[in-house]
Write an enzyme that holds these catalytic residues in place. Structure first.
Site, mmCIF file in Angstrom:
data_model
loop_
_atom_site.group_PDB
_atom_site.id
_atom_site.type_symbol
_atom_site.label_atom_id
_atom_site.label_comp_id
_atom_site.label_asym_id
_atom_site.label_seq_id
_atom_site.Cartn_x
_atom_site.Cartn_y
_atom_site.Cartn_z
ATOM 1 N N ASP A 140 36.406 27.890 26.533
ATOM 2 C CA ASP A 140 35.440 27.186 25.690
ATOM 3 C C ASP A 140 35.647 27.459 24.199
ATOM 4 O O ASP A 140 35.555 26.537 23.378
ATOM 5 C CB ASP A 140 33.999 27.494 26.120
ATOM 6 N N GLY A 141 35.971 28.719 23.850
ATOM 7 C CA GLY A 141 36.187 29.050 22.435
ATOM 8 C C GLY A 141 37.376 28.302 21.867
ATOM 9 O O GLY A 141 37.305 27.715 20.777
ATOM 10 N N SER A 142 38.476 28.314 22.612
ATOM 11 C CA SER A 142 39.683 27.618 22.143
ATOM 12 C C SER A 142 39.434 26.122 22.014
ATOM 13 O O SER A 142 39.882 25.473 21.062
ATOM 14 C CB SER A 142 40.832 27.828 23.129
ATOM 15 N N ASP A 165 36.984 33.580 33.561
ATOM 16 C CA ASP A 165 35.525 33.747 33.474
ATOM 17 C C ASP A 165 34.769 32.580 34.106
ATOM 18 O O ASP A 165 33.595 32.704 34.443
ATOM 19 C CB ASP A 165 35.095 33.877 32.010
ATOM 20 N N ARG A 200 31.307 57.953 49.587
ATOM 21 C CA ARG A 200 31.071 57.773 48.148
ATOM 22 C C ARG A 200 30.444 56.424 47.812
ATOM 23 O O ARG A 200 30.546 55.470 48.579
ATOM 24 C CB ARG A 200 32.410 57.865 47.394
ATOM 25 N N MET A 207 35.767 41.697 35.038
ATOM 26 C CA MET A 207 35.680 40.879 33.820
ATOM 27 C C MET A 207 34.757 39.671 34.035
ATOM 28 O O MET A 207 34.136 39.527 35.077
ATOM 29 C CB MET A 207 37.076 40.416 33.423
ATOM 30 N N GLU A 261 31.286 43.050 33.423
ATOM 31 C CA GLU A 261 31.527 43.794 32.178
ATOM 32 C C GLU A 261 30.446 43.583 31.122
ATOM 33 O O GLU A 261 30.244 44.433 30.263
ATOM 34 C CB GLU A 261 32.901 43.429 31.598
ATOM 35 N N GLN A 309 43.032 41.223 36.969
ATOM 36 C CA GLN A 309 42.379 39.947 37.314
ATOM 37 C C GLN A 309 43.032 38.754 36.629
ATOM 38 O O GLN A 309 42.881 37.617 37.040
ATOM 39 C CB GLN A 309 40.901 39.996 36.901
HETATM 40 O O1 F6P Z 1 38.091 35.595 28.653
HETATM 41 C C1 F6P Z 1 38.952 36.218 29.537
HETATM 42 C C2 F6P Z 1 38.840 37.717 29.428
HETATM 43 O O2 F6P Z 1 39.719 38.288 30.366
HETATM 44 C C3 F6P Z 1 37.431 38.271 29.594
HETATM 45 O O3 F6P Z 1 37.017 38.302 30.931
HETATM 46 C C4 F6P Z 1 37.575 39.617 28.953
HETATM 47 O O4 F6P Z 1 36.359 40.070 28.436
HETATM 48 C C5 F6P Z 1 38.540 39.346 27.826
HETATM 49 O O5 F6P Z 1 39.250 38.165 28.147
HETATM 50 C C6 F6P Z 1 39.537 40.452 27.590
HETATM 51 O O6 F6P Z 1 40.272 40.141 26.462
HETATM 52 P P1 F6P Z 1 41.547 40.960 25.988
HETATM 53 O O7 F6P Z 1 42.714 40.428 26.748
HETATM 54 O O8 F6P Z 1 41.625 40.677 24.543
HETATM 55 O O9 F6P Z 1 41.306 42.399 26.307
#
Ligand code: F6P
Length: 384
Positions: A140-142, A165, A200, A207, A261, A309
């Site tokens: 979405d950002g890109s 994500d 445990r 992520m 996260e 991931q």
């Molecule tokens: O947006 C994808 C993502 O993997 C997120 O899940 C994570 O917070 C971020 O990118 C990690 O970014 P970087 O590769 O800069 O550590």
């Protein structure tokens, strides 16, 4: 891999008619991958090149490192050929073009620490390559940044959604998400026997940025007992009670906890690493582990799954989705329909206005079927 051919800059787009696309005129299209990488990007590039080159007889120019490739001089771009996609790239994670999630052209980080607007350099790069259209594969950002560039410079833009994500608006699925969920499921499959062997509580931090899709879907698939996602505020007492119940009422000696996260502290603060007050998400799993240790009498271990991931071999679904998205993006250009993103809805590839995508991020629906499934399975989501 850096290169530019001067010949490419000088050469006009060839003026012949398309192949099976009929009357569609010859085009030169650019393609870039932007933001964090994920599994399936090479499959999308392959689909675009096959359909554009073999189907329409167009040229495809691969731009390196996202918009950086258009910003830098010499421009970093090269023609992509069908021969390059000889059967191995489809299977590989990452992106053969490279990518960046640190290069906002409107606030570009300069060596002296300042930020500069380098957007015109990107637009000039598009013009210098004599592109008829640009396919941007991004989250979405890109996509928001690419759309701003397209509006400023009059670029013909089509986007393809990718991100582990799965938070891109309007589309049900983005490239890379399914493989990331597989990684979480596999991690839980690995953690369960060792958790049981040592009695445990195993915490797995995953992520997903501000969306809990990976956590809740991977957690359900991997048999998690507790799943904490950013969309649902938690109380640690509820988590502790669930783990006690597993032990006392179910007679089980271990528990699996998935923590997204972006889960916040009990006081509502982000848990990050890197620059104070900003930075990247990181540490939520350990935070929850330390907090839980104050409430239960059990050994706790924390695993941070991290970039595993993102970097895996794309699974079948991601390869097929990436292929379908790539083909549809080329068709949109052939039809002269721009400012759109290809999307997945109701088992079909569709396309939607980019404006709609950017307006609504896709987060976990609190009254949707996934949350209902988790609750019905007795999984603790931290709120009860
Ligand atoms: O947006 C994808 C993502 O993997 C997120 O899940 C994570 O917070 C971020 O990118 C990690 O970014 P970087 O590769 O800069 O550590």
């Amino acid at each position: 891999m850096a290169l530019i051919c001067d010949a490419l800059l000088r050469a006009p787009a060839r003026g012949r008619q398309g192949g099976k696309g009929g009357p569609v005129s010859q085009k030169r299209i650019g393609i870039l991958t932007s933001g964090g990488d994920c599994a399936g990007l090479n499959a999308a590039l392959r689909a675009v090149v096959h359909h554009a080159v073999l189907g329409f007889g167009w040229e495809v120019i691969g731009i390196e490192q996202g918009t950086l490739g258009l910003m830098e001089r010499p421009i970093r771009a090269r023609p992509l050929t069908v021969e390059e996609f000889d059967g191995t790239l489809l299977r590989r994670g990452g992106t053969m073009l490279g990518s960046t999630n640190r290069g906002d052209p409107f606030a570009f980080p300069m060596p002296d620490g300042s930020k500069a607007d380098r957007s015109q350099a990107v637009i000039d790069g598009y013009r210098a390559l004599k592109l008829d259209a640009l396919i941007g594969i991004g989250g979405d950002g890109s996509q928001a940044l690419l759309r701003r560039l397209a509006q400023q410079g009059g670029l013909n833009l089509v986007c393809i959604p990718k991100t582990i994500d799965n938070d891109v608006g309007v589309t049900e699925i983005s490239i890379g998400y399914d493989t990331a969920v597989q990684a979480v499921t596999y991690a839980l499959d690995c953690l369960q026997p060792t958790a049981a062997s040592h009695s445990r509580v195993m915490i797995l931090e995953v992520m997903g940025r501000d969306a809990g899709h990976i956590a809740i879907v991977g957690g359900i698939a991997g048999g998690a007992d507790v799943i904490l996602i950013p969309e649902i505020p938690y109380r640690i007492e509820h988590v502790a009670r669930k783990i006690e119940t597993i032990r006392t009422r179910q007679g089980r000696n271990f528990a699996l906890v998935v923590v997204a996260e972006a889960v916040k502290t009990e006081q509502g603060e982000r848990v990050t690493v890197g620059e104070p007050g900003g930075g990247r998400y990181g540490g939520a799993g350990h935070y929850i582990g330390d907090l839980l240790a104050q409430h239960i009498d059990a050994e706790i271990r924390v695993t941070v799954l991290g970039h595993i991931q993102r970097g895996g071999i794309p699974d079948a679904r991601d390869r097929v989705m990436a292929s379908a998205f790539g083909v549809h993006a080329v068709d949109l250009i052939a039809e002269g329909r721009f400012d759109r993103m290809v999307a997945w809805r109701d088992r079909s590839v569709i396309d939607v206005p980019l404006e709609d995508v950017i307006a609504q991020p896709h987060v976990v629906e609190l009254d949707g079927p996934i949350v209902h499934t988790a609750r019905a399975l007795g999984i603790c989501l931290g709120d009860a």
